[in-house]
Write an enzyme that holds these catalytic residues in place. Sequence first.
Site, PDB file in Angstrom:
ATOM      1  N   ASP A 105     -33.188  48.269  31.116  1.00  0.00           N
ATOM      2  CA  ASP A 105     -34.579  48.454  30.749  1.00  0.00           C
ATOM      3  C   ASP A 105     -35.037  49.818  31.274  1.00  0.00           C
ATOM      4  OD1 ASP A 105     -37.378  47.722  30.115  1.00  0.00           O
ATOM      5  OD2 ASP A 105     -36.510  45.717  30.031  1.00  0.00           O
ATOM      6  N   ASP A 206     -39.497  50.340  27.317  1.00  0.00           N
ATOM      7  CA  ASP A 206     -40.745  49.602  27.476  1.00  0.00           C
ATOM      8  C   ASP A 206     -41.901  50.379  26.820  1.00  0.00           C
ATOM      9  OD1 ASP A 206     -41.871  47.301  29.150  1.00  0.00           O
ATOM     10  OD2 ASP A 206     -43.100  48.937  29.929  1.00  0.00           O
ATOM     11  N   GLU A 267     -39.520  49.092  22.516  1.00  0.00           N
ATOM     12  CA  GLU A 267     -40.566  48.078  22.377  1.00  0.00           C
ATOM     13  C   GLU A 267     -41.816  48.780  21.864  1.00  0.00           C
ATOM     14  OE1 GLU A 267     -43.274  44.978  24.983  1.00  0.00           O
ATOM     15  OE2 GLU A 267     -42.816  46.959  25.739  1.00  0.00           O
ATOM     16  N   HIS A 331     -39.814  37.806  26.879  1.00  0.00           N
ATOM     17  CA  HIS A 331     -40.430  37.426  28.149  1.00  0.00           C
ATOM     18  C   HIS A 331     -41.946  37.611  28.164  1.00  0.00           C
ATOM     19  CE1 HIS A 331     -40.102  41.706  28.101  1.00  0.00           C
ATOM     20  NE2 HIS A 331     -40.889  41.800  29.149  1.00  0.00           N
ATOM     21  N   ASP A 332     -42.534  38.011  27.039  1.00  0.00           N
ATOM     22  CA  ASP A 332     -43.983  38.243  27.005  1.00  0.00           C
ATOM     23  C   ASP A 332     -44.757  37.252  26.138  1.00  0.00           C
ATOM     24  OD1 ASP A 332     -43.993  40.518  28.674  1.00  0.00           O
ATOM     25  OD2 ASP A 332     -43.522  41.844  26.992  1.00  0.00           O
TER      26      ASP A 332
HETATM   27  C1  GLC Z   1     -44.052  45.609  28.310  1.00  0.00           C
HETATM   28  C2  GLC Z   1     -43.252  44.535  28.987  1.00  0.00           C
HETATM   29  C3  GLC Z   1     -44.181  43.667  29.758  1.00  0.00           C
HETATM   30  C4  GLC Z   1     -44.886  44.516  30.792  1.00  0.00           C
HETATM   31  C5  GLC Z   1     -45.564  45.714  30.160  1.00  0.00           C
HETATM   32  C6  GLC Z   1     -45.947  46.745  31.167  1.00  0.00           C
HETATM   33  O1  GLC Z   1     -44.904  45.095  27.351  1.00  0.00           O
HETATM   34  O2  GLC Z   1     -42.477  43.831  28.065  1.00  0.00           O
HETATM   35  O3  GLC Z   1     -43.504  42.602  30.365  1.00  0.00           O
HETATM   36  O4  GLC Z   1     -45.815  43.754  31.476  1.00  0.00           O
HETATM   37  O5  GLC Z   1     -44.731  46.370  29.246  1.00  0.00           O
HETATM   38  O6  GLC Z   1     -44.818  47.411  31.644  1.00  0.00           O
END
Ligand code: GLC
Length: 545
Positions: A105, A206, A267, A331-332
């Site tokens: 990540d 991310d 992402e 995970h979100d």
């Molecule tokens: C992304 C991650 C999430 C995190 C956010 C801030 O959306 O997937 O889990 O809280 O970024 O880094």
Amino acid sequence: MPGPEDWWRGAVVYQIYPRSFMDGNGDGIGDLQGIIEKLDYLNDGTPESLGVDAIWISPIYPSPMFDFGHDISDYESIDPVFGDLELFERLLEEAHARGIRIIMDLVINHTSHRHPWFEESRASRQSDKRDWYIWRDPKNGKEPNNWLAFFGGNAWEYDEATGQFYYHAFLPEQPDLNWRNPEVEKAVFDMVRFWLDLGVDGFRLDVVNLYFKSEQLTDNPTRYLHVGRAFDRQLHLHDRNQPEMHPLLKRFRQLVDSYPGRTSVGEVTLQRGEDGAVPARFQGDDDELHLTFNFAFFFSSWSTERFRSVIQHWEEMLQGDSWPTYTLSNHDYERHISRFATRSEHETIARAKVAAVMLLTLRGTPFLYYGEEIGMREQRVPRKRIVDPVGIRYWPLHPGRDGCRIPMAWTAGDHGGFSTADPWLPEYARRQQENVETARADSDSLFTLYRKLIWLRKATPALVDGEMELIEDSPPGVLAYRRRLGPVSILVALNFERHTVRMPLDPRDRGRVIFRIVSGTETQEVLELGPHQALLVQAGGGSEG
Ligand code: GLC
């Protein structure tokens, strides 16, 4: 089939949330030792194992854990809760020995407020690193503009000592880096090289569409929606998706491609109503990110029309050789089996099976989220056990994300076989029904379906490389498409409904059934699809039966 350089087009990727996958040292928190112990489960080279080709591990770097690792205080090390660099290298070696690649990540929109870069930046207005973050004077004694933080409140934090605000798209403990400063890019790219030199196979980036914000810090317009949080009532025109992202991603792609066989997946956070058009932009003409996530399925109800239009639009939007991905959970978000659940237990599992067949047969790289293969549900976490900042701030409007981060259930026994100690989040309450041990022994389980389909995919180039044609005139409730490669054509027919549906079979789709869930009475002219039946019918390729 894709070559060694672009293995990522053919791979099935499995996301591990490391705190919850397997605890190797008995402290109640998952770790690298635990992952090593479970590599054979993921892929031991035989069809007895799940068969995934790569794992993406959510952040494992040193972090004060305000956002569970998405707030990094050292980019070139491993948090002691998970292990150390030496153990990470062992994990790489052990994974590679099994043909499993590792995706790290990369959280580089922001750092932790405890990262030495930020500590230095914060120290004084004259600091060499002041401009590594986004600092602004107050405007009329207030915040510099109306931007809001995703986790609630204003996105600007006032620093008494130096009399300025800094910008944080998430928590105040996650200050945003200033990507307009070339020194930031250089420092981050050097760090990326460090991991590439170590041998990692790729990165998940991310919130990649947030790095640049408008230079003038223009206020976002407000959309007057009556629902949702204040954050969702703003149209995020100026705090994301800025054009400067594209040259940066082209440079990033060149860096990653200078190491053969490495990859990246971004992402891309979406606003209400957005879909594949947004992530597709960040793949450019296959010269920016290798892959991006399209979260449109996360917001889709159980409707074939909705799924079909997401797929169709995603395919239309990707330019050149850009390659799609598909994912149902991470995970979100609430786990998809729970999003698609009905009051009937039987139907809930049937839907999860149909969804799995779709995920693993669409044209694109599927990303699985740990536990989905055994049908783990979203779990309600009692308020006093909530640790996710989203849940803490938004309860009861939003219970937070702990419910999809519950420790993996390996057995029906104590702590689900995840740990010998009390786990950091409550253990999986339904471990009697859903656990790996039971699922592996059951030839009709969701796990068995994932496993068989993943291995069938590996043995069937048309399912990986074949072009895809959506069948527009399939009967209501049926999602159907063809995957074609050379003389082989595979029809995938998915019945989303609880009743039998008859689908006229085009003569060119007549062939032999190579995979099915729920037996049915398919015939030559008409496919009779039983409730929630999914079928793969192969025509051509010399082995019709
Ligand atoms: C992304 C991650 C999430 C995190 C956010 C801030 O959306 O997937 O889990 O809280 O970024 O880094």
